[in-house]
Motif scaffolding. Structure first.
Motif, PDB file in Angstrom:
ATOM      1  N   TRP A 256       0.844  -1.205   0.000  1.00 39.20           N
ATOM      2  CA  TRP A 256       0.000   0.000   0.000  1.00 39.20           C
ATOM      3  C   TRP A 256       0.876   1.252   0.000  1.00 39.20           C
ATOM      4  CZ3 TRP A 256      -2.831  -3.097  -1.892  1.00 39.20           C
ATOM      5  CH2 TRP A 256      -3.447  -4.173  -1.263  1.00 39.20           C
ATOM      6  N   ALA A 259       1.955   1.670  -3.563  1.00 39.68           N
ATOM      7  CA  ALA A 259       0.887   2.177  -4.430  1.00 39.68           C
ATOM      8  C   ALA A 259       0.670   3.674  -4.238  1.00 39.68           C
ATOM      9  CB  ALA A 259      -0.409   1.412  -4.161  1.00 39.68           C
ATOM     10  N   SER A 266      -2.647   0.300  -9.432  1.00 37.45           N
ATOM     11  CA  SER A 266      -2.762  -0.671  -8.354  1.00 37.45           C
ATOM     12  C   SER A 266      -1.673  -1.732  -8.437  1.00 37.45           C
ATOM     13  CB  SER A 266      -4.146  -1.305  -8.373  1.00 37.45           C
ATOM     14  OG  SER A 266      -4.491  -1.655  -9.683  1.00 37.45           O
ATOM     15  N   ARG A 294      -8.746  -1.692  -1.465  1.00 35.35           N
ATOM     16  CA  ARG A 294      -7.320  -1.367  -1.623  1.00 35.35           C
ATOM     17  C   ARG A 294      -7.004  -1.257  -3.110  1.00 35.35           C
ATOM     18  NH1 ARG A 294      -4.901   0.178   3.105  1.00 35.35           N
ATOM     19  NH2 ARG A 294      -5.327  -1.302   4.757  1.00 35.35           N
ATOM     20  N   PRO A 295      -5.897  -0.592  -3.449  1.00 33.67           N
ATOM     21  CA  PRO A 295      -5.515  -0.510  -4.875  1.00 33.67           C
ATOM     22  C   PRO A 295      -4.917  -1.842  -5.342  1.00 33.67           C
ATOM     23  CG  PRO A 295      -3.926   0.657  -3.516  1.00 33.67           C
ATOM     24  CD  PRO A 295      -4.989   0.163  -2.584  1.00 33.67           C
ATOM     25  N   ALA A 296      -5.791  -2.831  -5.544  1.00 33.73           N
ATOM     26  CA  ALA A 296      -5.323  -4.190  -5.842  1.00 33.73           C
ATOM     27  C   ALA A 296      -6.065  -4.790  -7.022  1.00 33.73           C
ATOM     28  CB  ALA A 296      -5.548  -5.071  -4.611  1.00 33.73           C
ATOM     29  N   LYS A 297      -5.329  -5.549  -7.821  1.00 37.00           N
ATOM     30  CA  LYS A 297      -5.923  -6.382  -8.874  1.00 37.00           C
ATOM     31  C   LYS A 297      -5.433  -7.795  -8.602  1.00 37.00           C
ATOM     32  CE  LYS A 297      -4.100  -4.256 -12.424  1.00 37.00           C
ATOM     33  NZ  LYS A 297      -3.725  -3.581 -13.659  1.00 37.00           N
TER      34      LYS A 297
END
Ligand code: SAH
Length: 372
Positions: A256, A259, A266, A294-297
């Protein structure tokens, strides 16, 4: 890094100076030191990284005297190609000789809208992930910057006029355990005087070397992929042993932070689908808790078997149910289509030819040391 300590000294002591992979600033200094104008650095970089020429004889905008001097003092040698294979789906794989009976692999994956080159950063890997063919071979040494960037130059030359639009550090090895040599390569991939790729088209994939993730955030904020593979520490300790050193909470915290340095981008989390091990809907829900908002893929990777592997790939139904659970919770998730599996070029199948004479692995060493 502990892995650096294992680097064979032979690789660090070439008889000639390696200009391939040398940071732009050092190349300028080199030319100044031999009494040349700084712009020679730009000329050489153009030849190497935009025209893929590695023979001084062809560098016609340099004087004959300078070319002779450079050929005597320096080397632009690329790792020799031992084998070049084509898959039915267009994927290509090169087996490259890096000396001392070690070989590494480079893979090109063409897609309608891009051409991705997957490069190796080490001969073998010390992290010993339970499901990975490279880890199974053990660790031999870090590749030099010339050997890492050489893979890109070599492939670009052989692929022309097709273009490499993306480079991913997802071949053999743990790039962040070879930080010192990977960083200059990442800079040159981005540098407009060299390859000129955008930050989002260069991806470093890591099993979770936390201190180096944080360092990379300030040194060269390229796209980051993280091999998560499990939603709990108990399971991840077994699948990705570096988790015992840097557990999930610490890893995600670093992600995080990473990011934050990227505008609206992400982190990609890789998750290999292992039958009956990490692929239940309950585990998908645990993953949701970790990554939601969250900035997630998430990239679900069907497990690619290799001869010695003890795992099986999850069923299509299990992968679909896992994916659906993530999507229903609002996460961005994709399922990676295996490419090049007929030539053993798919994720985790890169074994190259590594002779790990020491059987020293980072996981064993660090964990062994801390528990003694
Ligand atoms: N060391 C780095 C990069 C190399 S592996 C890392 O761990 O991220 C690139 C990806 O392939 C990683 O996500 C890795 O976990 C995954 N992988 C390894 N073995 C695999 C296998 N047999 N099948 C599918 N994916 C695999």
């Amino acid at each position: 890094m502990p892995a650096n300590a294992l680097t064979l000294s032979a690789a660090d002591k070439p008889s000639k100076l390696r200009l391939l992979g040398m940071p732009a600033g050092e190349l300028v200094e080199f030319f100044e030191n031999i009494g040349e104008k700084p712009y020679r650095a730009k000329q050489i970089m153009r030849w190497l990284y935009q025209r893929y020429v590695t023979d001084y004889a062809e560098m016609t905008d340099l004087s004959a005297a300078l070319r002779k001097q450079l050929a005597e003092m320096t080397t632009l040698a690329l790792p020799p190609v031992l084998k070049h294979e084509h898959s039915d789906d267009g994927t290509r794989k090169w087996l490259l000789d890096v000396g001392a009976n070690q070989a590494i692999e480079t893979v090109y994956i063409p897609e309608p809208d891009r051409g991705t080159l997957c490069i190796s950063s080490q001969a073998g890997c010390a992290l010993d992930c339970a499901f990975c063919a490279t880890g199974y071979q053990g660790f031999n040494r870090n590749l030099t910057s010339a050997e890492i960037l050489g893979q890109v130059v070599l492939a670009a030359r052989e692929l022309a006029p097709a273009r490499i639009t993306n480079v991913v550090f997802m071949g053999m090895g743990e790039p962040l355990a070879n930080y010192r040599n990977v960083l200059p390569v990442a800079h040159l991939l981005l540098d407009d005087q060299a390859f000129g790729l955008s930050r989002r088209r260069v991806t470093i994939s890591t099993a979770g070397v936390v201190p180096q993730i944080l360092k990379l955030a300030s040194d060269c904020n390229v796209a980051l992929a993280v091999s998560l593979h499990a939603p709990t520490d108990d399971l991840r300790d077994k699948l990705v042993p570096i988790n015992k050193v840097h557990p999930i909470a610490e890893l995600l915290d670093a992600c995080w932070k990473y990011a934050e340095g990227q505008a609206s981008r992400s982190i990609t989390f890789e998750y290999v689908m292992l039958d009956g091990v990490n692929d239940s809907v309950a585990q998908a829900r645990q993953l949701v808790k970790l990554l939601r908002n969250r900035p997630a893929k998430i990239n679900l990777i069907p497990f690619n078997a290799f001869p010695e592997s003890e795992f099986r790939c999850s069923s299509k139904a299990a992968i679909d149910a896992f994916w659906q659970t993530l999507r229903n919770a609002g996460l961005i998730a994709t399922i990676r289509r295996p490419r090049g599996d007929d030539i053993a070029a798919a994720c985790g199948q890169l074994a190259g030819r590594v002779r790990d004479r020491q059987r020293v692995r980072l996981g064993d060493r660090v964990i062994g040391a801390s528990s003694s």
